[in-house]
Motif scaffolding. Sequence first.
Motif, mmCIF file in Angstrom:
data_model
loop_
_atom_site.group_PDB
_atom_site.id
_atom_site.type_symbol
_atom_site.label_atom_id
_atom_site.label_comp_id
_atom_site.label_asym_id
_atom_site.label_seq_id
_atom_site.Cartn_x
_atom_site.Cartn_y
_atom_site.Cartn_z
ATOM 1 N N ARG A 60 0.852 -1.186 0.000
ATOM 2 C CA ARG A 60 0.000 0.000 0.000
ATOM 3 C C ARG A 60 0.891 1.240 0.000
ATOM 4 N N CYS A 61 0.531 2.204 -0.811
ATOM 5 C CA CYS A 61 1.215 3.500 -0.861
ATOM 6 C C CYS A 61 0.125 4.554 -0.751
ATOM 7 N N GLY A 62 -0.222 4.899 0.462
ATOM 8 C CA GLY A 62 -1.340 5.810 0.678
ATOM 9 C C GLY A 62 -2.638 5.140 0.273
ATOM 10 N N ALA A 63 -3.386 5.790 -0.595
ATOM 11 C CA ALA A 63 -4.683 5.265 -1.021
ATOM 12 C C ALA A 63 -4.580 4.305 -2.201
ATOM 13 N N THR A 64 -3.375 4.092 -2.721
ATOM 14 C CA THR A 64 -3.185 3.210 -3.876
ATOM 15 C C THR A 64 -2.186 2.108 -3.547
ATOM 16 N N LEU A 65 -1.945 1.253 -4.542
ATOM 17 C CA LEU A 65 -0.932 0.213 -4.421
ATOM 18 C C LEU A 65 0.256 0.582 -5.296
ATOM 19 N N CYS A 66 1.439 0.157 -4.867
ATOM 20 C CA CYS A 66 2.642 0.392 -5.656
ATOM 21 C C CYS A 66 3.528 -0.848 -5.534
ATOM 22 N N GLY B 172 20.356 1.494 -10.697
ATOM 23 C CA GLY B 172 19.724 1.233 -9.410
ATOM 24 C C GLY B 172 18.386 0.546 -9.512
ATOM 25 N N LEU B 173 18.317 -0.552 -10.238
ATOM 26 C CA LEU B 173 17.050 -1.252 -10.455
ATOM 27 C C LEU B 173 16.439 -1.748 -9.146
ATOM 28 N N VAL B 174 17.240 -2.382 -8.293
ATOM 29 C CA VAL B 174 16.700 -2.878 -7.020
ATOM 30 C C VAL B 174 16.327 -1.668 -6.171
ATOM 31 N N GLY B 175 15.098 -1.645 -5.709
ATOM 32 C CA GLY B 175 14.575 -0.522 -4.944
ATOM 33 C C GLY B 175 13.780 0.465 -5.790
ATOM 34 N N MET B 176 13.822 0.295 -7.108
ATOM 35 C CA MET B 176 13.096 1.193 -8.010
ATOM 36 C C MET B 176 11.592 0.914 -7.948
ATOM 37 N N MET B 177 10.780 1.972 -7.957
ATOM 38 C CA MET B 177 9.338 1.841 -7.966
ATOM 39 C C MET B 177 8.889 1.592 -9.411
ATOM 40 N N LEU B 178 8.427 0.358 -9.690
ATOM 41 C CA LEU B 178 7.964 0.016 -11.039
ATOM 42 C C LEU B 178 6.465 0.194 -11.200
ATOM 43 N N GLY C 10 -3.247 1.215 -13.183
ATOM 44 C CA GLY C 10 -2.271 2.159 -12.675
ATOM 45 C C GLY C 10 -1.244 2.440 -13.753
ATOM 46 N N ASN C 11 0.006 2.625 -13.338
ATOM 47 C CA ASN C 11 1.101 2.896 -14.274
ATOM 48 C C ASN C 11 2.274 1.978 -13.957
ATOM 49 N N VAL C 12 2.967 1.568 -15.005
ATOM 50 C CA VAL C 12 4.158 0.739 -14.837
ATOM 51 C C VAL C 12 5.331 1.461 -15.499
ATOM 52 N N PHE C 13 6.450 1.521 -14.782
ATOM 53 C CA PHE C 13 7.676 2.059 -15.365
ATOM 54 C C PHE C 13 8.445 0.875 -15.933
ATOM 55 N N VAL C 14 8.810 0.961 -17.214
ATOM 56 C CA VAL C 14 9.539 -0.119 -17.880
ATOM 57 C C VAL C 14 10.992 0.340 -18.035
ATOM 58 N N PRO C 15 11.890 -0.158 -17.180
ATOM 59 C CA PRO C 15 13.277 0.307 -17.192
ATOM 60 C C PRO C 15 13.992 0.087 -18.523
ATOM 61 N N ASP C 16 13.657 -1.007 -19.224
ATOM 62 C CA ASP C 16 14.324 -1.318 -20.494
ATOM 63 C C ASP C 16 14.132 -0.227 -21.540
ATOM 64 N N ILE C 17 12.994 0.478 -21.471
ATOM 65 C CA ILE C 17 12.728 1.547 -22.441
ATOM 66 C C ILE C 17 12.704 2.926 -21.784
ATOM 67 N N GLY C 18 12.817 2.958 -20.445
ATOM 68 C CA GLY C 18 12.856 4.226 -19.736
ATOM 69 C C GLY C 18 11.570 5.019 -19.809
ATOM 70 N N ARG C 19 10.415 4.313 -19.854
ATOM 71 C CA ARG C 19 9.118 4.988 -19.988
ATOM 72 C C ARG C 19 8.117 4.455 -18.985
ATOM 73 N N GLU C 20 7.214 5.328 -18.593
ATOM 74 C CA GLU C 20 6.082 4.925 -17.776
ATOM 75 C C GLU C 20 4.886 4.741 -18.700
ATOM 76 N N LEU C 21 4.200 3.605 -18.555
ATOM 77 C CA LEU C 21 3.064 3.267 -19.411
ATOM 78 C C LEU C 21 1.810 3.082 -18.564
ATOM 79 N N SER C 22 0.652 3.271 -19.176
ATOM 80 C CA SER C 22 -0.578 2.895 -18.486
ATOM 81 C C SER C 22 -0.562 1.377 -18.359
ATOM 82 N N SER C 23 -1.212 0.889 -17.326
ATOM 83 C CA SER C 23 -1.090 -0.539 -17.027
ATOM 84 C C SER C 23 -2.361 -1.055 -16.378
ATOM 85 N N HIS C 24 -2.541 -2.337 -16.482
ATOM 86 C CA HIS C 24 -3.585 -3.007 -15.728
ATOM 87 C C HIS C 24 -3.089 -4.389 -15.316
#
Length: 132
Positions: free
Chosen positions: A42-48, A69-75, A89-103
């Motif tokens: 839980r991260c406040g009112a959402t999940l992370c 610094g992948l370990v500890g990164m919020m994905l 929610g949103n997912v950060f994809v380290p391989d492409i360095g982008r945050e995407l919409s996600s389910h």
Amino acid sequence: MNPVLAACTAVALSQAVTSAPESFLLGTWANPEHSLEVRIARCGATLCGMVATASAEEIADARDSGSPGLVGMMLLRHYRADGPGHWSGNVFVPDIGRELSSHIVALDKDHVRVSGCLMGRFLCKSQVWQRA
């Protein structure tokens, strides 16, 4: 197995997964190759979800794409239940360095399908993660 018993078991499992509460996602999940584990909390009112462990190859791939610094990164960020057994929610994809919409969709008690999408729920790439 008795066909009636098998059908009842399948219906019960289906109802348990499709009515999965938000707490269903809490815990640690591994990607298909078991090269990355993400701890969902839980991260406040959402999940992370934060990277708990990663293989040397995953760490190198992320670093090569500009994400040190992948370990500890919020994905996983800002996930909320938006239906039975379904979270967005949103997912950060380290391989492409982008945050995407996600389910995320609950498949059974130990598996979820995590999707990252370029446009809403279109042009998505998915992985089935297993409870670690």
